[in-house]
Design a protein around this motif. Structure first.
Motif, short mmCIF file in Angstrom:
data_model
loop_
_atom_site.label_atom_id
_atom_site.label_comp_id
_atom_site.label_asym_id
_atom_site.label_seq_id
_atom_site.Cartn_x
_atom_site.Cartn_y
_atom_site.Cartn_z
N GLU A 19 5.45 33.60 -28.76
CA GLU A 19 4.55 32.52 -29.13
C GLU A 19 5.30 31.19 -29.23
O GLU A 19 6.39 31.12 -29.81
N THR A 20 4.71 30.14 -28.67
CA THR A 20 5.33 28.82 -28.69
C THR A 20 4.31 27.76 -29.09
O THR A 20 3.10 28.00 -29.09
N SER A 21 4.82 26.57 -29.40
CA SER A 21 3.96 25.43 -29.72
C SER A 21 4.72 24.16 -29.37
O SER A 21 5.94 24.18 -29.19
N PRO A 22 4.02 23.02 -29.26
CA PRO A 22 4.68 21.78 -28.86
C PRO A 22 5.34 21.05 -30.03
O PRO A 22 4.84 21.04 -31.15
N LEU A 23 6.47 20.43 -29.74
CA LEU A 23 7.14 19.53 -30.66
C LEU A 23 7.04 18.11 -30.09
O LEU A 23 6.90 17.93 -28.87
N ALA A 24 7.09 17.12 -30.94
CA ALA A 24 7.05 15.74 -30.47
C ALA A 24 8.22 15.50 -29.52
O ALA A 24 9.30 16.07 -29.70
N PRO A 25 8.04 14.68 -28.48
CA PRO A 25 9.14 14.41 -27.54
C PRO A 25 10.39 13.91 -28.26
O PRO A 25 10.31 13.18 -29.24
N ASN A 26 11.54 14.37 -27.78
CA ASN A 26 12.83 13.95 -28.31
C ASN A 26 12.99 14.26 -29.80
O ASN A 26 13.64 13.52 -30.54
N SER A 27 12.39 15.35 -30.27
CA SER A 27 12.50 15.67 -31.69
C SER A 27 12.31 17.16 -31.92
O SER A 27 11.97 17.91 -31.00
N LYS A 28 12.49 17.57 -33.18
CA LYS A 28 12.23 18.95 -33.60
C LYS A 28 11.01 19.00 -34.52
O LYS A 28 10.79 19.98 -35.23
N ILE A 29 10.21 17.95 -34.50
CA ILE A 29 9.07 17.81 -35.38
C ILE A 29 7.80 18.27 -34.67
O ILE A 29 7.58 17.93 -33.50
N PRO A 30 6.94 19.04 -35.33
CA PRO A 30 5.69 19.47 -34.68
C PRO A 30 4.90 18.30 -34.12
O PRO A 30 4.81 17.24 -34.75
N LEU A 31 4.33 18.49 -32.95
CA LEU A 31 3.55 17.43 -32.31
C LEU A 31 2.34 17.06 -33.15
O LEU A 31 1.97 15.89 -33.25
N ILE A 32 1.71 18.07 -33.77
CA ILE A 32 0.55 17.81 -34.62
C ILE A 32 1.00 17.92 -36.07
O ILE A 32 1.28 19.01 -36.56
N PRO A 33 1.12 16.80 -36.79
CA PRO A 33 1.63 16.84 -38.16
C PRO A 33 0.64 17.46 -39.13
O PRO A 33 -0.56 17.59 -38.84
N LEU A 34 1.13 17.85 -40.30
CA LEU A 34 0.27 18.44 -41.33
C LEU A 34 -0.88 17.53 -41.70
O LEU A 34 -2.00 17.98 -41.92
N SER A 35 -0.62 16.22 -41.73
CA SER A 35 -1.65 15.27 -42.13
C SER A 35 -2.81 15.20 -41.14
O SER A 35 -3.88 14.70 -41.47
N GLN A 36 -2.59 15.72 -39.93
CA GLN A 36 -3.64 15.72 -38.92
C GLN A 36 -4.16 17.14 -38.66
O GLN A 36 -4.77 17.42 -37.63
N GLY A 37 -3.94 18.02 -39.62
CA GLY A 37 -4.48 19.36 -39.50
C GLY A 37 -3.56 20.37 -38.85
O GLY A 37 -3.97 21.51 -38.60
N GLY A 38 -2.32 19.98 -38.56
CA GLY A 38 -1.40 20.92 -37.94
C GLY A 38 -0.81 21.88 -38.95
O GLY A 38 -0.88 21.65 -40.17
N HIS A 39 -0.21 22.94 -38.46
CA HIS A 39 0.42 23.93 -39.34
C HIS A 39 1.83 24.25 -38.86
O HIS A 39 2.32 25.37 -39.03
N GLY A 40 2.47 23.27 -38.22
CA GLY A 40 3.85 23.46 -37.78
C GLY A 40 3.99 24.62 -36.81
O GLY A 40 3.16 24.82 -35.91
N TYR A 41 5.04 25.39 -36.99
CA TYR A 41 5.32 26.50 -36.08
C TYR A 41 4.23 27.58 -36.11
O TYR A 41 4.10 28.38 -35.18
N LYS A 42 3.42 27.56 -37.17
CA LYS A 42 2.34 28.55 -37.28
C LYS A 42 1.21 28.28 -36.28
O LYS A 42 0.32 29.11 -36.12
N ASN A 43 1.25 27.12 -35.61
CA ASN A 43 0.30 26.84 -34.54
C ASN A 43 0.71 27.52 -33.23
O ASN A 43 -0.01 27.43 -32.23
N SER A 44 1.87 28.17 -33.23
CA SER A 44 2.35 28.80 -32.00
C SER A 44 1.40 29.89 -31.52
O SER A 44 0.75 30.57 -32.32
N THR A 45 1.34 30.06 -30.20
CA THR A 45 0.44 31.04 -29.61
C THR A 45 1.01 31.52 -28.27
O THR A 45 1.87 30.86 -27.67
#
Length: 281
Positions: A19-45
């Motif tokens: 299972e994988t998910s996207p990170l923001a370009p040039n970073s290790k930060i989830p593309l969809i932040p918690l404040s926008q409804g993301g769940h970090g690595y738990k969004n992986s599929t």
């Protein structure tokens, strides 16, 4: 520009159940932040339709691999400083008969480190300072940035043409170390506590959300405004905003910029209350 897209690699990994998910370009930060409804690595599929959709919206996204659901671990070996030298730590471990096998899947990192991947059934908790205080070695059990992710123009790269299909079982000494690791400072797992997510809970979650460079000002401004809105005094807001900036912004803003944000927040609140512009009753 990457030679191979993260989407292409994500689809390959999905074929073997990873299972994988996207990170923001040039970073290790989830593309969809918690404040926008993301769940970090738990969004992986491993759902290819979902992966195609989310990566098509950001073709240059980096790639996050979820480790826990795949029963994988990653040993991160870095050369942070001469004192925190992960390669020296591996040499010392070898002398004690605790060799880290080099026939498994390994990636070189953008900052000249190595990521060793192994199969293992272990408790899910990361160990940030494995083996000693300044070891330069970390053990990850939840997620990891992987090829073809890119930081500062340099990619994670597989060694010796290997793939994730080449991952070997972790050596027993390493499994025993993780299983028996006792960190009195590690956080208790409250995930199973049945609490409803209220406004204050969402605010607290967003306060410790790692924030990339392009969103720092907006993030701190929003958080500070929320604190003032619920009645926190200016000293409290200043202390918390400074702490959040130092620990959760990549990289932190200067203190001058933080002060400017705080002044803006307070002036806005005073205008709302009619204190500024001569409207105070």
């Amino acid at each position: 520009m990457k030679k191979f897209s993260s989407l292409k690699q994500a689809l390959k990994l999905a074929d073997i159940g990873l299972e994988t998910s996207p990170l923001a370009p040039n970073s290790k930060i989830p593309l969809i932040p918690l404040s926008q409804g993301g769940h970090g690595y738990k969004n992986s599929t491993s759902d290819k339709a979902i992966l195609s959709k989310i990566f098509s919206n950001c073709p240059q996204a980096n790639l996050c691999l979820r480790l826990d659901t795949s029963h994988l671990i990653m040993v991160d070996v870095d050369l942070h400083t001469e004192q925190a030298n992960g390669f020296k730590t591996l040499t010392e471990l070898n002398k004690k008969g605790m060799k880290l096998p080099d026939d498994t899947y390994i990636e070189s990192t953008p900052h000249n480190g190595l990521h060793y991947y192994f199969k293992a059934e272990v408790p899910i908790h990361d160990i940030s300072k494995a083996f000693s205080e300044n070891s330069g070695v970390e053990i990850h059990t939840r997620f990891s940035s992987v090829y073809p992710s890119e930081i500062d123009g340099k990619q994670y790269e597989p060694l010796d043409g290997r793939t994730f299909a080449d991952i070997k079982p972790a050596p027993q000494w390493l499994v025993n170390y993780i299983v028996n690791y006792d960190d009195n400072t590690k956080k208790p797992n409250l995930a199973s506590v049945p609490t409803g997510k209220k406004w204050t809970g969402k605010l607290l979650d967003s306060m410790i959300e790692t924030t990339p460079k392009s969103f720092r000002n907006e993030h701190l401004l929003r958080l500070g405004g929320s604190m003032v809105h619920v009645g926190a005094n200016s000293d409290t807001v200043f202390t918390l905003i400074s702490f959040i900036n130092k620990n959760f912004c990549e990289p932190p803003l200067s203190q001058k910029e933080v002060n400017t944000i705080l002044i803006s927040i307070l002036q806005r609140e005073l205008r709302k209350q009619g204190v500024l512009n001569g409207k105070q009753s």
